[in-house]
Design a protein around this motif. Structure first.
Motif, PDB file in Angstrom:
ATOM      1  N   PHE A  22      14.389  37.502 -69.750  1.00 20.27           N
ATOM      2  CA  PHE A  22      15.791  37.869 -69.983  1.00 20.27           C
ATOM      3  C   PHE A  22      16.675  37.285 -68.870  1.00 20.27           C
ATOM      4  O   PHE A  22      17.729  36.708 -69.131  1.00 20.27           O
ATOM      5  N   ILE A  23      16.206  37.402 -67.626  1.00 20.34           N
ATOM      6  CA  ILE A  23      16.992  36.890 -66.493  1.00 20.34           C
ATOM      7  C   ILE A  23      17.126  35.362 -66.606  1.00 20.34           C
ATOM      8  O   ILE A  23      18.218  34.795 -66.480  1.00 20.34           O
ATOM      9  N   GLU A  24      15.997  34.715 -66.896  1.00 23.28           N
ATOM     10  CA  GLU A  24      16.017  33.244 -66.979  1.00 23.28           C
ATOM     11  C   GLU A  24      16.885  32.765 -68.143  1.00 23.28           C
ATOM     12  O   GLU A  24      17.672  31.833 -68.006  1.00 23.28           O
ATOM     13  N   GLN A  25      16.731  33.435 -69.301  1.00 23.74           N
ATOM     14  CA  GLN A  25      17.507  33.000 -70.477  1.00 23.74           C
ATOM     15  C   GLN A  25      19.001  33.219 -70.266  1.00 23.74           C
ATOM     16  O   GLN A  25      19.820  32.389 -70.645  1.00 23.74           O
ATOM     17  N   THR A  26      19.332  34.355 -69.657  1.00 30.09           N
ATOM     18  CA  THR A  26      20.750  34.632 -69.398  1.00 30.09           C
ATOM     19  C   THR A  26      21.316  33.554 -68.482  1.00 30.09           C
ATOM     20  O   THR A  26      22.408  33.028 -68.705  1.00 30.09           O
ATOM     21  N   VAL A  30      24.400  31.001 -69.349  1.00 29.14           N
ATOM     22  CA  VAL A  30      25.634  30.973 -68.560  1.00 29.14           C
ATOM     23  C   VAL A  30      25.823  29.579 -67.952  1.00 29.14           C
ATOM     24  O   VAL A  30      26.908  28.996 -68.035  1.00 29.14           O
ATOM     25  N   PHE A  31      24.765  28.997 -67.388  1.00 23.94           N
ATOM     26  CA  PHE A  31      24.872  27.669 -66.758  1.00 23.94           C
ATOM     27  C   PHE A  31      25.336  26.621 -67.777  1.00 23.94           C
ATOM     28  O   PHE A  31      26.122  25.734 -67.458  1.00 23.94           O
ATOM     29  N   MET A 107      14.926  26.535 -61.496  1.00 30.28           N
ATOM     30  CA  MET A 107      14.306  27.841 -61.299  1.00 30.28           C
ATOM     31  C   MET A 107      12.843  27.645 -60.965  1.00 30.28           C
ATOM     32  O   MET A 107      12.213  26.728 -61.473  1.00 30.28           O
ATOM     33  N   GLY A 108      12.328  28.500 -60.102  1.00 30.62           N
ATOM     34  CA  GLY A 108      10.919  28.359 -59.766  1.00 30.62           C
ATOM     35  C   GLY A 108      10.568  29.016 -58.456  1.00 30.62           C
ATOM     36  O   GLY A 108      11.418  29.599 -57.786  1.00 30.62           O
ATOM     37  N   ILE A 127      16.587  31.255 -58.848  1.00 31.79           N
ATOM     38  CA  ILE A 127      17.320  30.505 -59.867  1.00 31.79           C
ATOM     39  C   ILE A 127      18.546  29.995 -59.123  1.00 31.79           C
ATOM     40  O   ILE A 127      19.297  30.790 -58.556  1.00 31.79           O
ATOM     41  N   GLY A 128      18.705  28.684 -59.080  1.00 41.76           N
ATOM     42  CA  GLY A 128      19.793  28.135 -58.276  1.00 41.76           C
ATOM     43  C   GLY A 128      20.587  27.098 -59.046  1.00 41.76           C
ATOM     44  O   GLY A 128      20.137  26.565 -60.070  1.00 41.76           O
TER      45      GLY A 128
END
Ligand code: HAM
Length: 416
Positions: A22-26, A30-31, A107-108, A127-128
């Protein structure tokens, strides 16, 4: 004895992975709205890259890097952060020549040999996002806007945005001198680390958590009061843009970042809910970094969030997925028919489970309950002969007769 994981290195278990996705997909969603594309860079780089970018006298380079010599005799390091690698890739692949503005995200896992505690690990995940090519304060504000929108979309309103300016090579030296003079007068009250860093990295004293240092540095000169005209204008413009876009923020003149490459705008998203690990995300401008790494004079700004810290803040959210249907079967013919039905429904996008242990009907229904299946259906010889069965809605036990074809069941599940 069984082998355990390394201290500070964690497994991400299936019970947590929905939250992480969920965090990664969001973040990806947004990006994308702000025009960022993903870049994937190696986890291991030449040690020199981090020494030259993060800075030789920072805690990260002095004490925290996982550095080793490989079989060819090269000194390599597990990346402690992402910005240096992304800038190395930008230079090496001449991305700056393909487009004057590059907006990249990643991300990683990152690696720092810190003392593990809640919210602080030796392998952690970031995530940057980084923008290169734009010196305009509008870009600073856009990155901050994006970060604040990302947290909003994650459902987190608590971490508050704090900003500061660390000036530039024109104004920082004079500020540094003023700060060193201030610290020299209070030498005896400072901890050993701060005394040692007075010549190499005096700004760190403002960030030191040792109570004596916190007290001794009250009233220390602040960088924001020593900005040159250009840095001052830049910082004011960033704040004006943030106000125009209604992004809430506060000034923190004592904010010092633990990496040397920063210039001008720096920021942190700070929470009071994670004990001493208060920064959930952090970043800033690094206008000299690309040049310092051997590239052209390309300005940059970016940030990274700590996924573990965001996950801790979101911790009690329920991301459990549940099967749409559990097909319970009695007898071999029903087992085969159930398998065919399951395959057809899965092809239509439903999550379907059936018995795979040869259990009794009672046990199968217990499993349907345990999995929190939304619907169940029992298939036996009677149902096969009739070509229909009773589809049960598990929440309230209500039943409806459905044809034993995927379309019939799919319609009933979707409708209910
Ligand atoms: P940083 O402040 O070192 O900045 O790290 C960014 C975030 O990573 C922190 O705010 C925190 O949430 C997370 N983090 C750092 N260390 C740990 C740890 N040991 N365990 C768990 N989480 C941690 C950077 O790394 C910069 N590269 C950010 C940046 C990007 N600046 C410009 N562009």
């Amino acid at each position: 004895m069984s082998i355990t994981a390394i201290k500070g290195f964690n497994d991400l278990l299936p019970s947590e992975s929905e939250l992480w996705q969920f965090i990664e997909q969001t973040a990806r969603q947004v990006f994308a709205r702000y025009g960022f594309n993903e870049i994937r860079v190696p986890i291991v780089e030449k040690t020199e890259l981090f020494c030259r970018s993060i800075g030789d006298t920072t805690d990260i380079v002095e004490k925290e890097m996982y550095t080793f010599t490989d079989k060819g005799g090269s000194s390599l390091t597990l990346r402690p952060e992402g910005t240096a690698s992304v800038m190395r890739a930008l230079i090496e692949n001449k991305l700056y020549a393909l487009d004057s503005i590059n907006k990249l995200y990643y991300m990683g896992p990152m690696f720092r040999h810190e003392r593990p505690q809640k919210g602080r690990y030796r392998q952690f995940h970031q995530i940057g996002a980084e923008v290169t090519g734009a010196a305009d304060p509008l870009i600073d504000a856009q990155v901050l806007l994006m970060v604040s929108r990302l947290f909003k979309e994650l459902g987190l309103t608590e971490p508050s945005l704090q900003i500061n300016s660390l000036g530039c090579p024109v104004c920082r030296p004079a500020y540094r001198e003023a700060l060193v003079a201030f610290l020299e007068e209070r030498q005896d009250a400072l901890c050993e680390d701060c005394r040692r860093r007075q010549t190499t990295n005096p700004l760190r004293a403002l960030d030191c958590k040792v109570p004596g240092c916190v007290e001794a540095t009250q009233g220390a000169p602040a960088m924001v009061e020593h900005l040159c005209a250009e840095c001052d204008q830049h910082f004011s413009a960033v704040q004006n843009y943030l106000t125009a876009a209604e992004v809430p923020f506060s000034l923190n003149p004592r904010m010092v970042r633990g990496l040397d490459y920063y210039t001008r705008t720096t920021f942190e998203l700070v929470t009071g809910l994670l004990g001493s690990q208060s920064a959930v995300a952090a970043g800033g401008r690094y206008d000299g970094l690309v040049e310092q790494l051997g590239g052209p004079a390309v300005p940059g700004i970016g940030f990274a969030l700590g996924v573990e810290r965001v996950a801790l803040l979101l911790g009690d959210r329920n991301f459990d997925r549940m099967p749409d249907l559990f097909i319970a079967v009695m007898g071999d013919a029903a087992r085969t028919a159930g398998f065919r039905l399951m395959a057809a429904l899965q092809d239509q996008g439903f999550w379907v489970e059936t018995d795979c242990e040869g259990k009794s009907l009672k046990s199968q229904m217990r499993r349907a309950d345990k999995l929190k299946a939304r619907y169940s259906i029992v298939l036996g010889d009677t149902e096969l002969a009739a070509g229909s069965g009773a589809l049960k809605r598990m929440a309230d036990g209500s039943q409806q007769t459905v044809a034993l074809i995927a379309e019939g069941i799919a319609g009933a599940i979707t409708g209910g």
